[in-house]
Design a protein around this motif. Structure first.
Motif, short mmCIF file in Angstrom:
data_model
loop_
_atom_site.label_atom_id
_atom_site.label_comp_id
_atom_site.label_asym_id
_atom_site.label_seq_id
_atom_site.Cartn_x
_atom_site.Cartn_y
_atom_site.Cartn_z
N UNK A 1 52.33 22.40 58.28
CA UNK A 1 52.17 23.72 57.66
C UNK A 1 51.55 23.63 56.28
N UNK A 2 50.68 24.59 56.00
CA UNK A 2 50.13 24.74 54.66
C UNK A 2 51.24 25.30 53.78
N UNK A 3 51.65 24.53 52.79
CA UNK A 3 52.79 24.94 51.99
C UNK A 3 52.51 26.20 51.19
N UNK A 4 51.29 26.38 50.75
CA UNK A 4 50.97 27.56 49.95
C UNK A 4 51.62 27.50 48.58
N UNK A 5 51.81 28.68 47.97
CA UNK A 5 52.35 28.74 46.61
C UNK A 5 53.85 29.03 46.57
N UNK A 6 54.44 29.51 47.70
CA UNK A 6 55.85 29.88 47.65
C UNK A 6 56.73 28.65 47.82
N UNK A 7 57.72 28.54 46.96
CA UNK A 7 58.66 27.42 46.98
C UNK A 7 60.04 27.95 47.32
N UNK A 8 60.76 27.22 48.17
CA UNK A 8 62.11 27.62 48.54
C UNK A 8 63.13 26.74 47.83
N UNK A 9 64.06 27.39 47.14
CA UNK A 9 65.11 26.69 46.43
C UNK A 9 66.47 27.22 46.87
N UNK A 10 67.44 26.33 46.94
CA UNK A 10 68.80 26.69 47.34
C UNK A 10 69.69 26.66 46.11
N UNK A 11 70.50 27.73 45.98
CA UNK A 11 71.46 27.78 44.89
C UNK A 11 72.82 28.18 45.45
N UNK A 12 73.85 28.11 44.62
CA UNK A 12 75.21 28.44 45.04
C UNK A 12 75.29 29.88 45.53
N UNK A 13 76.30 30.20 46.35
CA UNK A 13 76.37 31.53 46.96
C UNK A 13 76.48 32.68 45.98
N UNK B 1 75.57 35.31 43.18
CA UNK B 1 74.27 35.84 42.78
C UNK B 1 73.48 36.31 43.98
N UNK B 2 72.24 36.71 43.73
CA UNK B 2 71.40 37.29 44.77
C UNK B 2 70.31 36.33 45.21
N UNK B 3 70.03 36.36 46.52
CA UNK B 3 68.82 35.70 47.01
C UNK B 3 67.65 36.60 46.72
N UNK B 4 66.50 36.05 46.37
CA UNK B 4 65.36 36.89 46.01
C UNK B 4 64.06 36.10 46.12
N UNK B 5 62.98 36.85 46.10
CA UNK B 5 61.65 36.26 45.95
C UNK B 5 61.08 36.78 44.63
N UNK B 6 60.67 35.84 43.79
CA UNK B 6 60.11 36.23 42.51
C UNK B 6 59.21 35.11 42.01
N UNK B 7 58.03 35.48 41.52
CA UNK B 7 57.10 34.51 40.96
C UNK B 7 56.85 33.34 41.92
N UNK B 8 56.61 33.67 43.19
CA UNK B 8 56.27 32.67 44.21
C UNK B 8 57.41 31.70 44.48
N UNK B 9 58.64 32.14 44.21
CA UNK B 9 59.82 31.33 44.47
C UNK B 9 60.81 32.14 45.30
N UNK B 10 61.30 31.53 46.37
CA UNK B 10 62.32 32.17 47.20
C UNK B 10 63.64 31.46 46.94
N UNK B 11 64.65 32.24 46.55
CA UNK B 11 65.98 31.69 46.29
C UNK B 11 66.88 31.99 47.49
N UNK B 12 67.45 30.95 48.07
CA UNK B 12 68.40 31.09 49.17
C UNK B 12 69.78 30.73 48.64
#
Length: 275
Positions: free
Chosen positions: A58-70, A72-83
């Motif tokens: 897969x072409x990774x592109x500009x969006x990065x996925x990061x995992x954080x503790x439960x 807070x909110x999951x979101x997409x912002x500034x080409x970053x997806x928070x799970x």
């Protein structure tokens, strides 16, 4: 150089993260920049983790996925997806100095996501490019039963094939298996009378001498490559083989045309073989 001078000499990627103006960020640098912005508690996950483990479909592109503790909110912002989810410390490994979900955890996460063919493509890719053992993955799935997508990954694990060379091949094979057709062999070589290799099929039913190929637009649609494919198909036909070719548009627009054609050819060539 003072902090106030930095924006005048460097290009801003994320808040407080800068790079040289002429530098083009590759996938690893893109992931690192996002992780630096998020802070050391963040863990690289999902497709981003697969890329760091060596996956290539897969072409990774500009969006990065990061995992954080439960919390807070999951979101997409500034080409970053928070799970937001819990991770066992055993699910985290270090890659290039960054905390990353392990190969097993990455496969577990991606194999549960829809659509199912994409989950299979991720599992094919990780199995091909890492030391992922399907038995270990199955044990991990059994030990984590009450989560979304668990039935999907349980169904996909028996279909995983590390010989797949693209996500398109995974997609094509998923269509065939989900239809209930026999499992094909992959990367099947065909030899002529002198023992020379004349073809390597993406998928084939060897006894019926029936092959089907996924033709990616980036490779199979130059005039030179189409002429080469035609020569190969004529040579394999001389040796008794029949080849069906489809691209992603044809499969997406009318998958049942391909599946119906394949099923008919299988029946016809099986009858011919039994005579």
């Amino acid at each position: 150089m003072t902090p106030r001078e930095v924006p005048h000499h460097f290009r801003r990627v994320h808040r407080a993260v800068y790079v040289s103006p002429g530098l083009t960020l590759g996938p690893v640098e893109t992931i690192r920049a996002a992780w630096l912005r998020a802070g050391p508690e963040a863990v690289v996950g999902g497709v981003s983790a697969a890329v760091l483990h060596g996956a290539t479909f897969f072409d990774h592109g500009d969006e990065v996925e990061l995992v954080r503790a439960p919390t807070g909110q999951g979101r997409r912002r500034s080409r970053v997806r928070i799970v937001r989810t819990d991770l066992d410390p055993r699910d985290i490994v270090a890659v290039d100095g960054m905390p990353v979900t392990s190969v097993i955890r990455t496969a577990y996460d991606l194999g549960r996501r829809g659509p199912a063919w994409l989950g299979l493509a991720h599992l094919d890719d990780l199995t091909r490019s890492t030391n992922l053992e399907l038995g270990v993955l199955w044990r991990y799935v059994v030990d984590h039963p009450a989560v979304r997508g668990i039935r999907q990954i349980r169904g996909l694990i028996p279909w995983v094939d590390p010989n797949a060379e693209s996500s398109g091949e995974s997609y094509m094979r998923h269509l065939v298996l989900a239809q209930g057709l026999p499992r094909p062999e992959t990367q099947v070589k065909v030899f002529d009378e002198a023992g020379r290799t004349v073809a390597k099929f993406d998928h084939a039913y060897r006894e019926e001498k029936l092959a089907f190929e996924f033709d990616g637009f980036d490779y199979h649609y130059s005039d030179e490559q189409r002429a080469s494919d035609a020569r190969r198909d004529r040579e394999t036909a001389r040796l008794g083989w029949h080849t069906e070719r489809r691209n992603s548009v044809e499969l997406s627009n009318d998958p049942f045309e391909f599946l119906g054609r394949l099923e008919l050819l299988l029946e016809q060539r099986a009858r011919r073989r039994r005579r």
